[in-house]
Scaffold this motif. Structure first.
Motif, mmCIF file in Angstrom:
data_model
loop_
_atom_site.group_PDB
_atom_site.id
_atom_site.type_symbol
_atom_site.label_atom_id
_atom_site.label_comp_id
_atom_site.label_asym_id
_atom_site.label_seq_id
_atom_site.Cartn_x
_atom_site.Cartn_y
_atom_site.Cartn_z
ATOM 1 N N SER A 166 4.607 62.467 -40.509
ATOM 2 C CA SER A 166 3.299 62.689 -41.110
ATOM 3 C C SER A 166 2.633 63.928 -40.526
ATOM 4 C CB SER A 166 2.400 61.464 -40.922
ATOM 5 O OG SER A 166 2.083 61.271 -39.557
ATOM 6 N N SER B 212 -1.915 61.772 -35.882
ATOM 7 C CA SER B 212 -0.946 60.870 -36.506
ATOM 8 C C SER B 212 -1.374 59.421 -36.288
ATOM 9 C CB SER B 212 0.446 61.099 -35.917
ATOM 10 O OG SER B 212 0.903 62.399 -36.237
ATOM 11 N N PRO B 213 -1.060 58.524 -37.238
ATOM 12 C CA PRO B 213 -1.569 57.153 -37.165
ATOM 13 C C PRO B 213 -1.143 56.390 -35.916
ATOM 14 C CG PRO B 213 -0.721 57.627 -39.357
ATOM 15 C CD PRO B 213 -0.351 58.782 -38.497
ATOM 16 N N ASN C 217 -7.314 61.617 -40.166
ATOM 17 C CA ASN C 217 -5.862 61.503 -40.289
ATOM 18 C C ASN C 217 -5.427 61.941 -41.677
ATOM 19 O OD1 ASN C 217 -6.433 59.318 -41.978
ATOM 20 N ND2 ASN C 217 -5.855 57.766 -40.477
ATOM 21 N N ILE D 249 -4.454 60.258 -44.202
ATOM 22 C CA ILE D 249 -4.997 59.435 -45.293
ATOM 23 C C ILE D 249 -6.354 59.970 -45.721
ATOM 24 C CG2 ILE D 249 -5.673 57.116 -45.990
ATOM 25 C CD1 ILE D 249 -2.663 57.475 -45.433
ATOM 26 N N GLY E 107 2.653 56.517 -48.480
ATOM 27 C CA GLY E 107 1.845 55.986 -47.390
ATOM 28 C C GLY E 107 2.733 55.454 -46.289
ATOM 29 N N ASN E 108 2.532 54.181 -45.950
ATOM 30 C CA ASN E 108 3.301 53.550 -44.879
ATOM 31 C C ASN E 108 4.703 53.163 -45.336
ATOM 32 O OD1 ASN E 108 3.048 52.734 -42.097
ATOM 33 N ND2 ASN E 108 3.159 50.618 -42.780
ATOM 34 N N LEU F 234 -1.033 50.995 -46.917
ATOM 35 C CA LEU F 234 -1.817 51.513 -45.806
ATOM 36 C C LEU F 234 -1.880 50.490 -44.680
ATOM 37 C CD1 LEU F 234 -4.815 53.201 -47.670
ATOM 38 C CD2 LEU F 234 -2.658 54.218 -46.934
ATOM 39 N N GLN G 184 -3.806 53.342 -40.233
ATOM 40 C CA GLN G 184 -4.187 54.394 -41.179
ATOM 41 C C GLN G 184 -5.603 54.207 -41.706
ATOM 42 O OE1 GLN G 184 -0.654 53.613 -43.597
ATOM 43 N NE2 GLN G 184 0.045 55.693 -43.225
ATOM 44 N N ALA H 44 -9.381 56.903 -41.095
ATOM 45 C CA ALA H 44 -9.557 57.816 -42.233
ATOM 46 C C ALA H 44 -11.040 57.979 -42.580
ATOM 47 C CB ALA H 44 -8.784 57.297 -43.438
#
Length: 466
Positions: A20, A73-74, A99, A101, A153-154, A175, A179, A183
């Motif tokens: 990401s 990053s998440p 982030n 997202i 996404g995830n 998500l 995340q 956001a």
């Protein structure tokens, strides 16, 4: 790639250069930002420098001059158990932290949409269990119905690596709490909450913080439609908070095992049948029991959530039902690998904890259970109420003998390896039974991850076929 908007001529820092992070760097640069980067890994930083990226030591205050935002990053902690030092530095300096997202939601809509006949939409799915299956099922339904769609996404593609939207497209995002928690922009058209069970508690400061991270998708995002699983108190609370009254059909309540009739819009599964109710009247119903890709009550909850989300974007019930029957499930999640001589072989390697294993064990009537690996704190004694369908257990890995002491009177065999467990199950299984890999343990004693464990199981089973 989604080009980030509103960053032209700004200096933006990116923390973390995994998948990401790298996509974020590219999307920011495409939007005209000057990007600087930092990663805790020395090798990663050296590779970034070789790739022409500007690496700054963001642990030092003097390297922050001119930086207008930090994108992290998440997986990097930003609050609990303590903020990463670079994020803490951003807080001290008043530099906004976001982030990928947040960047996606503020950049997805473009002026090109003015030429579209149908505005693109975003469906975002969060929750503890089932969100990957629900996301993939929504994407599958849309594709089968002929709607242009992307998934990310995830799961699958990172959000900034998605393509710019097409006319009428529906983007489906999974998500995680990591995340949604940070956001700065969350604006889905349809938001889905599957369920809640304790997870990542150290990262969120407890169960309340974990739920709060999920809740942000709805409280901050203000979706046009909210699909809420109400089988737990948190979902019931969230639905109540979002709805102006029981008749408010902007909230679609979903459940597995209970009837939901007194609401403006609800979808529920009972005794294997999915029903949709609107304004107190049943408008659709069909049988889920023959949908092989969605076995068990937990998958019926996923089916209800996916049904509700796709109904919210206009897909007719019969098209959804047809798509259910062609859905093969996700790898390693109650995935039917084969049926050999009347015996069903199911890969649920993702069932790495007691809660997930309990759901898998409840999905089938007569089970030969392959379990074990690197056991987690507390063992598997909590699974005792769910073992009534187990004909015999084949225990593998580091915790095999510990598990044997915790399963009561269930017949068992210490098989040690996957090869031996499958060989013994093949020799003993009878038609009508299911051989289920639901380890209730991590994989790290014998495999690098649960995917490799599931892939090994699948390869061994497929080799059994004539």
């Amino acid at each position: 790639m989604i080009t980030v908007q509103g960053v032209q001529n700004q200096t933006i820092a990116v923390l973390g250069l995994g998948r990401s992070g790298r996509a974020t760097v590219a999307a920011l640069a495409a939007g005209g930002a000057q990007v600087v980067v930092w990663d805790d890994g020395v090798d990663t930083r050296e590779q970034a420098a070789q790739d022409g990226l500007q690496v700054l030591d963001l642990t030092r205050e003097q390297d922050w001059a001119g930086i207008s935002a930090l994108i992290t990053s998440p997986g990097i902690p930003h609050l609990y158990p303590r903020p990463h030092p670079v994020i803490a530095r951003a807080y001290d300096l008043g530099v906004p932290v976001d982030n990928d997202i947040g960047l996606f939601f503020r950049s997805f809509a473009t002026t090109d949409w003015e030429q579209f006949a149908t505005t693109p939409r975003v469906i975002a799915v969060t929750g503890s269990n089932g969100k990957s299956t629900t996301t993939a099922l929504i994407h599958h339904i849309l594709r089968e119905a002929g709607r242009p769609t992307q998934m990310g996404g995830n799961i699958g593609t990172g959000v900034l690596s998605l393509e710019p939207a097409h006319d009428g497209e529906v983007v489906v995002l999974e998500l995680s709490s990591y995340q949604t928690d940070l956001a700065r922009a969350l604006t889905p058209d349809v938001a889905v909450f599957t369920n809640l069970s304790p997870d990542h508690l150290d990262r969120h400061g407890g169960l309340g913080g974990y739920f709060a991270a999920k809740r942000r998708l709805f409280a901050e995002g203000g979706p046009d439609r909210a699909v809420i699983g109400v089988d737990e108190v948190e979902g019931n609370y969230l639905a109540n908070q979002l709805a102006m009254s029981a008749a408010d059909d902007r909230v679609i309540r979903v459940a597995s095992g209970q009837k939901l009739e007194g609401f403006g819009w609800s979808v529920f599964a009972r005794k294997g049948f999915l029903s949709e109710y609107r304004k107190g009247r049943q408008v659709a119903s069909f049988d889920l029991r023959e949908v092989t890709g969605l076995p068990g009550a937990h998958n019926h909850q996923n089916a209800c959530a996916a049904y509700a989300a796709t109904r919210a974007v206009g897909i007719p019930p019969r098209e959804i039902e047809r798509a259910f029957h062609s859905f093969q499930g996700l790898p390693h999640r109650s995935q039917t690998v084969a049926e050999i001589d009347g015996v069903r072989w199911v890969n649920d390697s993702k069932a790495t904890n007691v809660d997930a294993a309990a759901k898998a064990l409840a999905a089938f009537p007569r089970i030969r259970w392959i379990a074990g690996g690197m056991g987690k704190e507390g063992g598997i004694e909590a699974l005792t109420p769910f073992l009534g369908t187990v004909v015999k257990a084949y225990l593998i890995g580091h915790s095999a003998r510990d598990f044997a002491l915790q399963i009561g009177q269930i017949p068992y065999e210490i098989a040690e390896t996957m090869e031996q467990a499958i060989a013994r199950a093949k020799a003993e299984a009878q038609p009508g039974e299911t051989v289920l890999l639901a380890p209730a343990a991590a994989s790290f004693d014998q495999y690098p991850d649960f995917e490799k464990r599931g892939e090994h199981f699948t390869a061994l089973v497929q080799a059994l076929q004539p």
